[in-house]
Write a protein that holds these residues in place. Structure first.
Motif, PDB file in Angstrom:
ATOM      1  N   UNK A 143     -14.883  27.932  55.973  1.00 43.10           N
ATOM      2  CA  UNK A 143     -13.497  28.323  55.752  1.00 43.10           C
ATOM      3  C   UNK A 143     -12.873  27.246  54.885  1.00 43.10           C
ATOM      4  N   UNK A 144     -12.168  27.677  53.836  1.00 42.48           N
ATOM      5  CA  UNK A 144     -11.613  26.713  52.888  1.00 42.48           C
ATOM      6  C   UNK A 144     -10.252  27.182  52.387  1.00 42.48           C
ATOM      7  N   UNK A 145      -9.517  26.219  51.838  1.00 38.67           N
ATOM      8  CA  UNK A 145      -8.210  26.495  51.258  1.00 38.67           C
ATOM      9  C   UNK A 145      -8.329  26.667  49.740  1.00 38.67           C
ATOM     10  N   UNK A 146      -7.325  27.258  49.144  1.00 38.64           N
ATOM     11  CA  UNK A 146      -7.297  27.490  47.700  1.00 38.64           C
ATOM     12  C   UNK A 146      -7.506  26.171  46.957  1.00 38.64           C
ATOM     13  N   UNK A 147      -8.366  26.205  45.951  1.00 39.67           N
ATOM     14  CA  UNK A 147      -8.627  25.034  45.122  1.00 39.67           C
ATOM     15  C   UNK A 147      -9.850  24.239  45.533  1.00 39.67           C
ATOM     16  N   UNK A 148     -10.417  24.535  46.706  1.00 42.35           N
ATOM     17  CA  UNK A 148     -11.640  23.848  47.130  1.00 42.35           C
ATOM     18  C   UNK A 148     -12.803  24.353  46.293  1.00 42.35           C
ATOM     19  N   UNK A 164     -13.105  36.935  54.191  1.00 40.89           N
ATOM     20  CA  UNK A 164     -11.647  36.942  54.031  1.00 40.89           C
ATOM     21  C   UNK A 164     -11.311  36.111  52.803  1.00 40.89           C
ATOM     22  N   UNK A 165     -10.345  36.580  52.000  1.00 35.54           N
ATOM     23  CA  UNK A 165      -9.946  35.843  50.803  1.00 35.54           C
ATOM     24  C   UNK A 165     -10.803  36.173  49.608  1.00 35.54           C
ATOM     25  N   UNK A 166     -10.986  35.177  48.713  1.00 34.68           N
ATOM     26  CA  UNK A 166     -11.773  35.400  47.499  1.00 34.68           C
ATOM     27  C   UNK A 166     -12.252  34.077  46.920  1.00 34.68           C
ATOM     28  N   UNK A 167     -13.364  34.170  46.178  1.00 38.99           N
ATOM     29  CA  UNK A 167     -13.930  33.002  45.506  1.00 38.99           C
ATOM     30  C   UNK A 167     -14.417  33.398  44.119  1.00 38.99           C
ATOM     31  N   UNK A 168     -14.492  32.405  43.253  1.00 39.70           N
ATOM     32  CA  UNK A 168     -15.238  32.517  42.008  1.00 39.70           C
ATOM     33  C   UNK A 168     -16.600  31.921  42.327  1.00 39.70           C
ATOM     34  N   UNK A 169     -17.622  32.754  42.380  1.00 37.67           N
ATOM     35  CA  UNK A 169     -18.957  32.326  42.763  1.00 37.67           C
ATOM     36  C   UNK A 169     -19.773  32.077  41.500  1.00 37.67           C
ATOM     37  N   UNK A 228      -7.370  30.057  53.317  1.00 31.17           N
ATOM     38  CA  UNK A 228      -8.044  30.628  54.481  1.00 31.17           C
ATOM     39  C   UNK A 228      -9.173  31.594  54.119  1.00 31.17           C
ATOM     40  N   UNK A 229      -9.883  31.267  53.050  1.00 33.08           N
ATOM     41  CA  UNK A 229     -11.025  32.088  52.642  1.00 33.08           C
ATOM     42  C   UNK A 229     -12.225  31.762  53.525  1.00 33.08           C
ATOM     43  N   UNK A 230     -12.878  32.807  54.001  1.00 41.07           N
ATOM     44  CA  UNK A 230     -14.086  32.660  54.816  1.00 41.07           C
ATOM     45  C   UNK A 230     -15.267  33.153  53.998  1.00 41.07           C
ATOM     46  N   UNK A 231     -16.213  32.246  53.782  1.00 42.67           N
ATOM     47  CA  UNK A 231     -17.404  32.487  52.964  1.00 42.67           C
ATOM     48  C   UNK A 231     -18.615  32.497  53.892  1.00 42.67           C
ATOM     49  N   UNK A 232     -19.492  33.475  53.711  1.00 39.63           N
ATOM     50  CA  UNK A 232     -20.644  33.616  54.586  1.00 39.63           C
ATOM     51  C   UNK A 232     -21.903  33.789  53.751  1.00 39.63           C
ATOM     52  N   UNK A 233     -23.013  33.231  54.248  1.00 39.61           N
ATOM     53  CA  UNK A 233     -24.268  33.447  53.534  1.00 39.61           C
ATOM     54  C   UNK A 233     -25.478  33.347  54.443  1.00 39.61           C
ATOM     55  N   UNK A 239     -10.235  20.595  44.575  1.00 32.89           N
ATOM     56  CA  UNK A 239     -10.451  19.759  45.768  1.00 32.89           C
ATOM     57  C   UNK A 239     -11.956  19.729  46.013  1.00 32.89           C
ATOM     58  N   UNK A 240     -12.563  18.535  45.842  1.00 36.20           N
ATOM     59  CA  UNK A 240     -14.007  18.386  45.987  1.00 36.20           C
ATOM     60  C   UNK A 240     -14.338  17.285  46.977  1.00 36.20           C
ATOM     61  N   UNK A 241     -15.528  17.366  47.536  1.00 35.22           N
ATOM     62  CA  UNK A 241     -16.008  16.278  48.389  1.00 35.22           C
ATOM     63  C   UNK A 241     -16.429  15.118  47.495  1.00 35.22           C
ATOM     64  N   UNK A 242     -16.446  13.937  48.072  1.00 39.13           N
ATOM     65  CA  UNK A 242     -16.923  12.758  47.339  1.00 39.13           C
ATOM     66  C   UNK A 242     -18.355  12.978  46.859  1.00 39.13           C
ATOM     67  N   UNK A 243     -19.169  13.566  47.712  1.00 37.73           N
ATOM     68  CA  UNK A 243     -20.575  13.834  47.385  1.00 37.73           C
ATOM     69  C   UNK A 243     -20.691  14.718  46.138  1.00 37.73           C
ATOM     70  N   UNK A 244     -19.870  15.781  46.066  1.00 36.77           N
ATOM     71  CA  UNK A 244     -19.949  16.695  44.924  1.00 36.77           C
ATOM     72  C   UNK A 244     -19.457  16.051  43.627  1.00 36.77           C
TER      73      UNK A 244
END
Length: 180
Positions: free
Chosen positions: A51-56, A77-82, A126-131, A164-169
């Protein structure tokens, strides 16, 4: 279910038939027989969800060697650019990328074959991504490619300072330096 090949060798987009009425909707989100009947024989062993917020922006990630993973990705739920990048040196589409919007509304799923880097940019709060994965996570085999690599030339649709990115990414190598 409609199945469309993407421009990248081995990757396909699944577009389910959705049945809607006054109660809501119903669709088959996974049916192994559909994959097998289309020459896509995968044994999915693990489901993941975030689950992530817009811009992650999460990615671009992959696992190498015997721990490589194929993934079947979708948005609940929500949407992503994959975005996927072909990391297979022997592939005719090596180094190329494909991107698609996956959303709660379209209910599409993207099959990401082994040997592809994968990432996504969250377009709504509040996008929920599943895989589904066909191999277990193996930390020592985890690799990645920098999302902003100019050689890949991926247009994420947002400025880098808005992401919004992790330090690792942020520390991932460029494509030309990737451990394939």
């Amino acid at each position: 279910m409609k199945i469309e090949k993407t421009p990248l060798e081995g990757s396909v987009l699944f577009k389910p038939k959705v049945f809607e009425d006054h109660r809501g909707y119903f669709f088959e989100s996974f049916k192994a027989k559909v994959l097998v009947d289309n020459g896509l024989d995968f044994d999915f062993v693990q489901d993941n969800e975030s689950k992530s917020q817009k811009g992650v922006l999460r990615g671009l990630h992959y696992q190498k060697g015997p721990h490589a993973q194929a993934k079947l990705v979708r948005v609940i739920a929500g949407s992503v650019l994959d975005v996927i990048v072909d990391m297979r040196p022997a592939s005719s589409t090596f180094g190329e990328h494909f991107k698609v919007i996956l959303s709660e509304q379209n209910k599409w799923q993207l099959l990401v074959p082994r040997g592809f880097a994968h990432g996504f940019l969250v377009l709504e709060d509040n996008t929920i991504f599943s895989y589904k994965c066909d191999n277990y996570y193996h930390k020592e085999s985890e690799r990645g490619v920098l999302f902003s690599d100019e050689d890949l030339n991926i247009d994420w649709g947002m400025t880098n300072d808005a992401l919004i990115l992790s330090e690792k990414d942020l520390l991932l190598p460029k494509f030309k330096d990737a451990d394939i």
